[in-house]
Scaffold this active site. Structure first.
Site, mmCIF file in Angstrom:
data_model
loop_
_atom_site.group_PDB
_atom_site.id
_atom_site.type_symbol
_atom_site.label_atom_id
_atom_site.label_comp_id
_atom_site.label_asym_id
_atom_site.label_seq_id
_atom_site.Cartn_x
_atom_site.Cartn_y
_atom_site.Cartn_z
ATOM 1 N N ARG A 125 69.383 -35.408 15.433
ATOM 2 C CA ARG A 125 70.751 -35.757 15.021
ATOM 3 C C ARG A 125 71.685 -36.046 16.200
ATOM 4 N NH1 ARG A 125 69.562 -31.463 11.519
ATOM 5 N NH2 ARG A 125 68.896 -32.270 9.500
ATOM 6 N N LYS A 147 78.306 -48.915 20.397
ATOM 7 C CA LYS A 147 77.533 -49.575 19.334
ATOM 8 C C LYS A 147 76.062 -49.560 19.734
ATOM 9 C CE LYS A 147 80.851 -52.780 17.303
ATOM 10 N NZ LYS A 147 81.182 -54.193 17.076
ATOM 11 N N GLU A 189 81.069 -63.424 28.369
ATOM 12 C CA GLU A 189 81.801 -62.277 27.803
ATOM 13 C C GLU A 189 83.000 -61.912 28.688
ATOM 14 O OE1 GLU A 189 81.283 -60.962 24.865
ATOM 15 O OE2 GLU A 189 79.221 -61.522 24.359
ATOM 16 N N LYS A 231 87.752 -53.336 27.730
ATOM 17 C CA LYS A 231 86.997 -52.887 26.548
ATOM 18 C C LYS A 231 87.324 -51.430 26.229
ATOM 19 C CE LYS A 231 82.764 -52.819 23.993
ATOM 20 N NZ LYS A 231 81.434 -53.323 23.748
ATOM 21 N N GLU A 241 85.792 -49.976 14.777
ATOM 22 C CA GLU A 241 86.116 -51.337 14.329
ATOM 23 C C GLU A 241 86.744 -51.378 12.936
ATOM 24 O OE1 GLU A 241 83.339 -54.341 15.733
ATOM 25 O OE2 GLU A 241 83.983 -55.673 14.130
ATOM 26 N N ARG A 245 89.441 -53.545 17.168
ATOM 27 C CA ARG A 245 88.198 -53.816 17.903
ATOM 28 C C ARG A 245 87.620 -55.180 17.564
ATOM 29 N NH1 ARG A 245 83.372 -49.569 19.499
ATOM 30 N NH2 ARG A 245 81.981 -51.115 20.407
ATOM 31 N N ASN A 249 85.330 -59.714 19.121
ATOM 32 C CA ASN A 249 84.422 -60.701 18.526
ATOM 33 C C ASN A 249 84.924 -62.136 18.679
ATOM 34 O OD1 ASN A 249 82.643 -58.717 17.660
ATOM 35 N ND2 ASN A 249 83.826 -58.346 15.798
ATOM 36 N N HIS A 252 82.571 -64.998 18.459
ATOM 37 C CA HIS A 252 81.298 -64.467 17.969
ATOM 38 C C HIS A 252 80.940 -64.928 16.562
ATOM 39 C CE1 HIS A 252 81.481 -62.126 21.570
ATOM 40 N NE2 HIS A 252 80.402 -61.428 21.282
ATOM 41 N N HIS A 256 77.412 -66.229 16.467
ATOM 42 C CA HIS A 256 76.332 -65.621 15.678
ATOM 43 C C HIS A 256 75.710 -66.642 14.727
ATOM 44 C CE1 HIS A 256 77.907 -61.269 16.278
ATOM 45 N NE2 HIS A 256 77.004 -61.586 17.165
ATOM 46 N N HIS A 269 72.761 -65.161 23.851
ATOM 47 C CA HIS A 269 73.960 -64.736 23.124
ATOM 48 C C HIS A 269 75.250 -65.279 23.780
ATOM 49 C CE1 HIS A 269 76.583 -62.093 20.851
ATOM 50 N NE2 HIS A 269 77.066 -61.600 21.972
HETATM 51 P P1 NAD Z 1 68.251 -58.328 27.602
HETATM 52 O O1 NAD Z 1 68.415 -56.881 27.491
HETATM 53 O O2 NAD Z 1 67.159 -58.968 26.834
HETATM 54 O O3 NAD Z 1 68.087 -58.704 29.134
HETATM 55 C C1 NAD Z 1 67.904 -60.064 29.498
HETATM 56 C C2 NAD Z 1 66.662 -60.249 30.380
HETATM 57 O O4 NAD Z 1 66.958 -59.788 31.707
HETATM 58 C C3 NAD Z 1 65.464 -59.448 29.921
HETATM 59 O O5 NAD Z 1 64.315 -60.215 30.121
HETATM 60 C C4 NAD Z 1 65.463 -58.249 30.875
HETATM 61 O O6 NAD Z 1 64.200 -57.682 31.036
HETATM 62 C C5 NAD Z 1 65.959 -58.877 32.152
HETATM 63 N N1 NAD Z 1 66.620 -58.004 33.100
HETATM 64 C C6 NAD Z 1 67.430 -56.956 32.837
HETATM 65 N N2 NAD Z 1 67.980 -56.511 33.966
HETATM 66 C C7 NAD Z 1 67.512 -57.281 34.978
HETATM 67 C C8 NAD Z 1 67.747 -57.330 36.364
HETATM 68 N N3 NAD Z 1 68.614 -56.535 36.948
HETATM 69 N N4 NAD Z 1 67.070 -58.254 37.098
HETATM 70 C C9 NAD Z 1 66.206 -59.131 36.494
HETATM 71 N N5 NAD Z 1 65.983 -59.159 35.174
HETATM 72 C C10 NAD Z 1 66.627 -58.235 34.427
HETATM 73 O O7 NAD Z 1 69.592 -59.118 27.213
HETATM 74 P P2 NAD Z 1 71.139 -58.761 27.407
HETATM 75 O O8 NAD Z 1 71.820 -60.064 27.443
HETATM 76 O O9 NAD Z 1 71.378 -57.780 28.473
HETATM 77 O O10 NAD Z 1 71.496 -58.023 26.027
HETATM 78 C C11 NAD Z 1 71.382 -58.690 24.790
HETATM 79 C C12 NAD Z 1 71.335 -57.656 23.703
HETATM 80 O O11 NAD Z 1 72.530 -56.889 23.727
HETATM 81 C C13 NAD Z 1 71.239 -58.235 22.309
HETATM 82 O O12 NAD Z 1 70.245 -57.536 21.595
HETATM 83 C C14 NAD Z 1 72.613 -57.979 21.707
HETATM 84 O O13 NAD Z 1 72.556 -57.795 20.309
HETATM 85 C C15 NAD Z 1 73.003 -56.716 22.405
HETATM 86 N N6 NAD Z 1 74.457 -56.493 22.473
HETATM 87 C C16 NAD Z 1 74.928 -55.269 22.112
HETATM 88 C C17 NAD Z 1 76.276 -55.002 22.200
HETATM 89 C C18 NAD Z 1 76.797 -53.635 21.847
HETATM 90 O O14 NAD Z 1 78.013 -53.438 21.846
HETATM 91 N N7 NAD Z 1 75.928 -52.691 21.586
HETATM 92 C C19 NAD Z 1 77.175 -55.991 22.658
HETATM 93 C C20 NAD Z 1 76.660 -57.225 23.039
HETATM 94 C C21 NAD Z 1 75.288 -57.473 22.941
HETATM 95 N N1 GLY Z 2 80.557 -56.215 21.507
HETATM 96 C C1 GLY Z 2 81.586 -55.972 20.569
HETATM 97 C C2 GLY Z 2 81.928 -54.540 20.414
HETATM 98 O O1 GLY Z 2 81.438 -53.690 21.139
HETATM 99 O O2 GLY Z 2 82.692 -54.199 19.540
#
Ligand code: NAD
Ligand code: GLY
Length: 366
Positions: A125, A147, A189, A231, A241, A245, A249, A252, A256, A269
Site C-alpha cells: 500500500r 503522477k 515541455e 511545476k 488535477e 493543474r 496539459n 496535450h 495525445h 511525446h
Molecule cells: P523514455 O523513458 O522512454 O526515455 C527515452 C529513451 O531515452 C529511452 O530509450 C531511454 O532508455 C533512454 N535514456 C534515458 N536516459 C538516458 C540517458 N541519460 N542517456 C541516453 N539514453 C537515455 O521516455 P521519456 O520521454 O523520458 O518519458 C516518456 C514517458 O513519460 C511516457 O510514458 C509518458 O507517458 C510519461 N510521462 C509521464 C508524466 C507524469 O507526470 N508522470 C509526464 C509526462 C510524460
Molecule cells: N504532465 C502533466 C502533469 O503532471 O500534470
C-alpha cells in the site's frame, strides 16, 4: 530566477519533498537518500540502456551509504509500462524483502518513473519512491508531481495513482548522453512552461538555444530548475488535477490525439505536444485571445529547436481521437488556450468544426 537555485521544494504537507538538481549528483545519490527516513534495503529499477551508462555509479553510491541494493532491469521503451512488468517488480520487492520503509529508486526516463512509481505506490500500500530522472522530459516534468501510470492495450496511462516521491535527484550531467532527438522532445515541455507561466523563461530559451542544444550544463541546469519551480507551484495548488493543474496539459489534447492516431510510433511525446501547442495557439488567435505574433513566435522557436509544428495526419483522424481523450467532461472537450506568451486560460470547445478550423488555420498560417 537565480542561477544558484538547485533545490526546489514541493510543499504538500506530509507529502512534501525536495527536487535536487545539479551536475554529477548520481555519485552523491546514496548520501542524499541517507538523509531520508529509510531502512537499508533498496531496489533500483532501470532498463538496459540506462543501466549500461549509470547502473554502476548509482549502485556504488548507494552501497557506500550503507544500502543493501538489488537492481532490476525492465525492457527499454514504452512497452515496459505494463501490468506484467509491474508484477515482475513486485516479485523483486518480495525477493529483496522490502519493507514499508525500503526505497524504490527509479533510474531512467519517464517510462521507468511511471512504472517504478506505480509499483512503489501499490506495494504494501505504498513504500518510499526516489525519482532519479535521466531524460530532459523526466527531469522537467514526469518525475515531479506524483503522477504514475501503466498502459493497457486499450490506451495509455489508463492505470495509475497519484503518489508523490520522497525525493527527486536530477543529475543534469546524464543529459550529455541523451540522443539529440530526446533532448529536443524534452525541450518542448520547457517551451510549454514558458507559454503557460513565464515569458522570461520563453525569452531565455530563445536567446540561449545554441548552448541548450549543445547540452551545455549551465543553461540546462537552469532550465530544469526553472521548469521544476513552475511545476511545483502548480502541483502545490492542485495536486490531483481538480482544476489549475490542467494548464500543464497545454498542447496535450491535440498532442495525445496525434500520438493515438499514429499508434505512438511515429512521434515522440514532446514532438506531438509541439504540434499541439501550435494548434492550441492557432485556436487562441481565432478566439481573439492572443495575436498572430504569438503564434509566429511559438512556431519559430519550435522550428529552431528542430521540433515539428504540423503533421500530415488527416484532420478527421485527429478530431476523432480527441473524442476519446480523458479531458472530456459532459461531452465538452476542455482546451488549454493562451492569452499570449506566459498566460493561459482553460475553455470548453463544444463545436468540433471550430477545432477543425483551428487545425486548418494552424497548418496554413505559417
Ligand atoms: P523514455 O523513458 O522512454 O526515455 C527515452 C529513451 O531515452 C529511452 O530509450 C531511454 O532508455 C533512454 N535514456 C534515458 N536516459 C538516458 C540517458 N541519460 N542517456 C541516453 N539514453 C537515455 O521516455 P521519456 O520521454 O523520458 O518519458 C516518456 C514517458 O513519460 C511516457 O510514458 C509518458 O507517458 C510519461 N510521462 C509521464 C508524466 C507524469 O507526470 N508522470 C509526464 C509526462 C510524460
Ligand atoms: N504532465 C502533466 C502533469 O503532471 O500534470
Amino acid at each position: 530566477m537565480k542561477r544558484s537555485l538547485d533545490t526546489v521544494p514541493v510543499s504538500l504537507g506530509d507529502r512534501s519533498y525536495q527536487i535536487v538538481i545539479g551536475s554529477g549528483l548520481l555519485k552523491r545519490l546514496g548520501e542524499l537518500c541517507a538523509g531520508l527516513p529509510l531502512t537499508h534495503r533498496a531496489v533500483v529499477v532501470t532498463n538496459p540502456v540506462v543501466h549500461r551508462l549509470y547502473g554502476a555509479v548509482v549502485k556504488a553510491s548507494l552501497v557506500r551509504a550503507g544500502f543493501d541494493v538489488a537492481l532490476v532491469q525492465v525492457p527499454n521503451g514504452e512497452r515496459a509500462k505494463s501490468l506484467s512488468q509491474a508484477a515482475r517488480l513486485y516479485q523483486a520487492f518480495v525477493r529483496h524483502r522490502m519493507d514499508r520503509r525500503s526505497a524504490v529508486i527509479a533510474l531512467g526516463g519517464g517510462v521507468i518513473g511511471d512504472l517504478a512509481g506505480y509499483a512503489a505506490a501499490t506495494y504494501l500500500r505504498g513504500i518510499p519512491l526516489i525519482q532519479v530522472p535521466t531524460t530532459l522530459l523526466a527531469q522537467v516534468d514526469s518525475s515531479v508531481g506524483g503522477k504514475t501510470g501503466l498502459n493497457l492495450r486499450e490506451g495509455k496511462n489508463l492505470v495509475g495513482a497519484f503518489y508523490q516521491p520522497s525525493l527527486v535527484v536530477a543529475d543534469t550531467q546524464t543529459l550529455e548522453s541523451l540522443p539529440p532527438r530526446q533532448l529536443r522532445a524534452g525541450l518542448s515541455e520547457v517551451v510549454k512552461y514558458g507559454m503557460i507561466a513565464d515569458p522570461e523563461l520563453f525569452g531565455y530559451i530563445e536567446s540561449h538555444l545554441d548552448q541548450v542544444l549543445r547540452a551545455e550544463e549551465e543553461p540546462l541546469t537552469l532550465l530544469v530548475t526553472w521548469s521544476c519551480a513552475i511545476k511545483a507551484k502548480v502541483v502545490e495548488q492542485d495536486e490531483r488535477e481538480d482544476g489549475l493543474r490542467a494548464i500543464l496539459n497545454f498542447g496535450h489534447t491535440v498532442g495525445h490525439a496525434i500520438e493515438t492516431a499514429t499508434g505512438y510510433r511515429r512521434l515522440l511525446h514532446g514532438e506531438a505536444v509541439a504540434i499541439g501547442m501550435v494548434v492550441a495557439t492557432a485556436l487562441s488567435v481565432m478566439r481573439g485571445l492572443c495575436g498572430k505574433e504569438d503564434l509566429h513566435r511559438l512556431r519559430s522557436l519550435l522550428r529552431r529547436i528542430g521540433l515539428p509544428t504540423s503533421s500530415n495526419i488527416g484532420f478527421t483522424n485527429i478530431v476523432q481521437s480527441i473524442g476519446y481523450d480523458k479531458k472530456i467532461k459532459n461531452n465538452m472537450t476542455y482546451f488549454v488556450l493562451t492569452k499570449g506568451v506566459g498566460h493561459v486560460t482553460v475553455a470548453p470547445i463544444s463545436d468540433r468544426r471550430e477545432l477543425r478550423r483551428a487545425l486548418v488555420f494552424a497548418s496554413r498560417s505559417s
